[in-house]
Design an enzyme around this catalytic site. Structure first.
Site, PDB file in Angstrom:
ATOM      1  N   PHE A  36       0.845  -1.190   0.000  1.00 55.82           N
ATOM      2  CA  PHE A  36       0.000   0.000   0.000  1.00 55.82           C
ATOM      3  C   PHE A  36       0.890   1.253   0.000  1.00 55.82           C
ATOM      4  O   PHE A  36       1.912   1.286   0.680  1.00 55.82           O
ATOM      5  CB  PHE A  36      -0.891  -0.040   1.248  1.00 55.82           C
ATOM      6  CG  PHE A  36      -2.015   0.938   1.238  1.00 55.82           C
ATOM      7  CD1 PHE A  36      -3.209   0.641   0.591  1.00 55.82           C
ATOM      8  CD2 PHE A  36      -1.885   2.162   1.870  1.00 55.82           C
ATOM      9  CE1 PHE A  36      -4.248   1.556   0.587  1.00 55.82           C
ATOM     10  CE2 PHE A  36      -2.930   3.073   1.871  1.00 55.82           C
ATOM     11  CZ  PHE A  36      -4.123   2.765   1.230  1.00 55.82           C
ATOM     12  N   ASP A  72       1.156  -5.255   8.064  1.00 57.74           N
ATOM     13  CA  ASP A  72       0.022  -4.344   7.907  1.00 57.74           C
ATOM     14  C   ASP A  72      -1.222  -5.218   7.743  1.00 57.74           C
ATOM     15  O   ASP A  72      -1.317  -6.007   6.794  1.00 57.74           O
ATOM     16  CB  ASP A  72       0.256  -3.459   6.678  1.00 57.74           C
ATOM     17  CG  ASP A  72      -0.843  -2.417   6.487  1.00 57.74           C
ATOM     18  OD1 ASP A  72      -1.998  -2.716   6.862  1.00 57.74           O
ATOM     19  OD2 ASP A  72      -0.551  -1.335   5.954  1.00 57.74           O
ATOM     20  N   LYS A  80     -12.368  -0.461   7.976  1.00 55.54           N
ATOM     21  CA  LYS A  80     -12.700  -1.350   6.861  1.00 55.54           C
ATOM     22  C   LYS A  80     -13.616  -2.453   7.391  1.00 55.54           C
ATOM     23  O   LYS A  80     -14.758  -2.186   7.710  1.00 55.54           O
ATOM     24  CB  LYS A  80     -11.403  -1.848   6.220  1.00 55.54           C
ATOM     25  CG  LYS A  80     -10.675  -0.682   5.532  1.00 55.54           C
ATOM     26  CD  LYS A  80      -9.296  -1.013   5.003  1.00 55.54           C
ATOM     27  CE  LYS A  80      -8.713   0.233   4.336  1.00 55.54           C
ATOM     28  NZ  LYS A  80      -7.280   0.136   4.080  1.00 55.54           N
TER      29      LYS A  80
END
Ligand SMILES: *Cc1c(COP(=O)(O)O)cnc(C)c1O
Length: 406
Positions: A129, A206, A232
């Site tokens: 990311f 992550d 999320k």
């Protein structure tokens, strides 16, 4: 065609988690007919709206500043411990809630690279990311470190063999995503940790795209550091605070760099110099975002009741169903599946690729179908298991098929 819609109905009626969808606020109201972006922003729970209202009226208005000593000071730790037990496989005392994922990546990675001055390399992959890559670029500049980039296949992701090739006595830290945000590749965390540890490096993961959808065993997998967000699959709401995990055995060695009063041994003594609090509290810096943590109470209750194993089982059925629809309806229009088909290596979302997908985004939204789009040409289908029905996946992908046919 008939059997695909019949399959959605059969899957929905056999779904042991189907009832949870009703616990979300207005899943069938407004203009949304298919929400397939639970991997970017989860839906709110009905209980969250009530909790927010009650918090404001009772705790904030009623207790005012006393709220801090009543309980708020403990929320980052208590909620962190709860998250650790419900979703992270982490024993108490290792997880805190606070800041954003970006800031926590900085705090933890900066601490990790300062442990051993002889180790001046950080290993990461090109498809991680952006924020992970950017933050590490900044740390590398600040600390004069070398970044070692593994070129990952964007259709799959990081493989243990690739890590084995690059880690050595110069490696301070390796940083990867548990579930790759583009392809949905599920990394073999335990094996990569074993390889990195054999070279004496620390490991950081992550968890943004796995927490709340894929079972995680931070303690058992030997993870040293981890971060993730709560907006999320954890439905914490836009900008909800993140979480950080620091393995207990490292808490005396690693010092995060943002030494604020909330991570101090005695915040309210206002003493002359910084002395870190014992345990995970030292990961905190400034005043925690208490208001933004209110939804987590409801979300963690729901996840604990549903159970992460059941969530994962439904998630795999949802993505398998989405893949079947894609194969049947979309590949004839030149759509490619760029996610792992092996359920053992697939996270909670699947990505479809086709030139010109971007132009379909507005028409999809106009039809009430909300997938996620990642440049240059990836459409991500992220059906959050607790709030998404199989019928919803059917509605979303059949709309996409109709638009492609036009
Ligand atoms: C969503 C996401 C982030 C987000 O970081 P923020 O600081 O919350 O903006 C970071 N990493 C990954 C892998 C993500 O999926």
């Amino acid at each position: 065609m008939i059997d695909l819609i019949a399959r959605a109905a059969a899957l929905d009626s056999a779904d042991p988690l189907a009832g949870y969808r009703e616990q979300f606020l207005a899943p069938d109201d407004f203009d949304v007919v298919s929400y397939l972006d639970g991997n970017s922003l989860g839906r709110p729970l009905i209980a969250t709206a009530a909790l927010m209202e009650r918090f404001i009226r009772e705790q904030w208005a009623g207790r005012l500043i006393r709220g801090w000593t009543d309980s708020w000071m403990e929320w980052p730790i208590q909620l962190g411990d709860r998250l650790g037990s419900v979703a992270l496989g982490a024993a108490a005392g290792q997880v805190v809630i606070g800041d954003s994922t970006t800031v926590l990546i900085y705090k933890l990675a900066r601490a990790a690279v300062s442990v051993d001055g002889r180790r001046n390399r950080v290993v990461l992959d090109t498809d991680n990311f952006p924020t992970d890559r950017y933050v590490l670029e900044g740390i590398a500049a600040e600390r004069d470190l070398e970044l070692v980039w593994i070129e990952t296949d964007p259709v799959t992701g990081i493989h243990p063999g690739q890590v084995a090739e690059v880690v050595d006595e110069r490696t301070a830290l390796v940083l990867f995503s548990h579930v790759a945000y583009r392809s949905g590749w599920l990394a073999d965390v335990a094996e990569i940790n074993r390889i990195a540890h054999a070279a004496g490096a620390l490991t950081m993961w992550d968890l943004c795209h796995s927490v709340g959808s894929v079972p995680i065993e931070l303690d058992n997998w030997g993870v040293d550091l981890a971060v993730g967000c709560t907006y999320k699959y954890l439905n914490g709401g836009p900008g909800a605070p993140a979480f950080a995990y620091l393995r207990e055995g490292l808490q005396d060695t690693l010092r995060q760099p943002i030494q604020g009063w909330m991570g101090h041994r005695a915040s309210f003594e206002m003493g002359p110099g910084y002395e870190p609090a014992p345990g995970s509290r030292a990961l905190l810096s400034g005043t925690p975002a208490i208001l933004a943590m209110v939804p987590l109470h409801a979300n963690l209750d729901m996840l604990a009741a549903a159970g992460i194993e059941a969530v994962r089982a439904k998630s795999l059925l949802l993505t398998a169903y989405a893949l079947d629809l894609a194969d049947e309806w979309l590949t004839p229009f030149g759509v490619e599946v760029v996610s792992p088909r092996d359920p053992g290596r697939r996270g909670g979302h699947v990505t479809l690729r086709r030139d010109g997908f971007e132009a379909l985004l507005d028409p999809l939204w106009a039809e009430g179908v909300i997938p996620d789009y990642r440049r240059p040409d990836g459409l991500r289908i992220g059906p959050a298991p607790l709030s998404t029905s199989f019928g919803e996946v059917y509605r979303g992908l059949s709309t996409l098929r109709d638009l492609l046919a036009k």
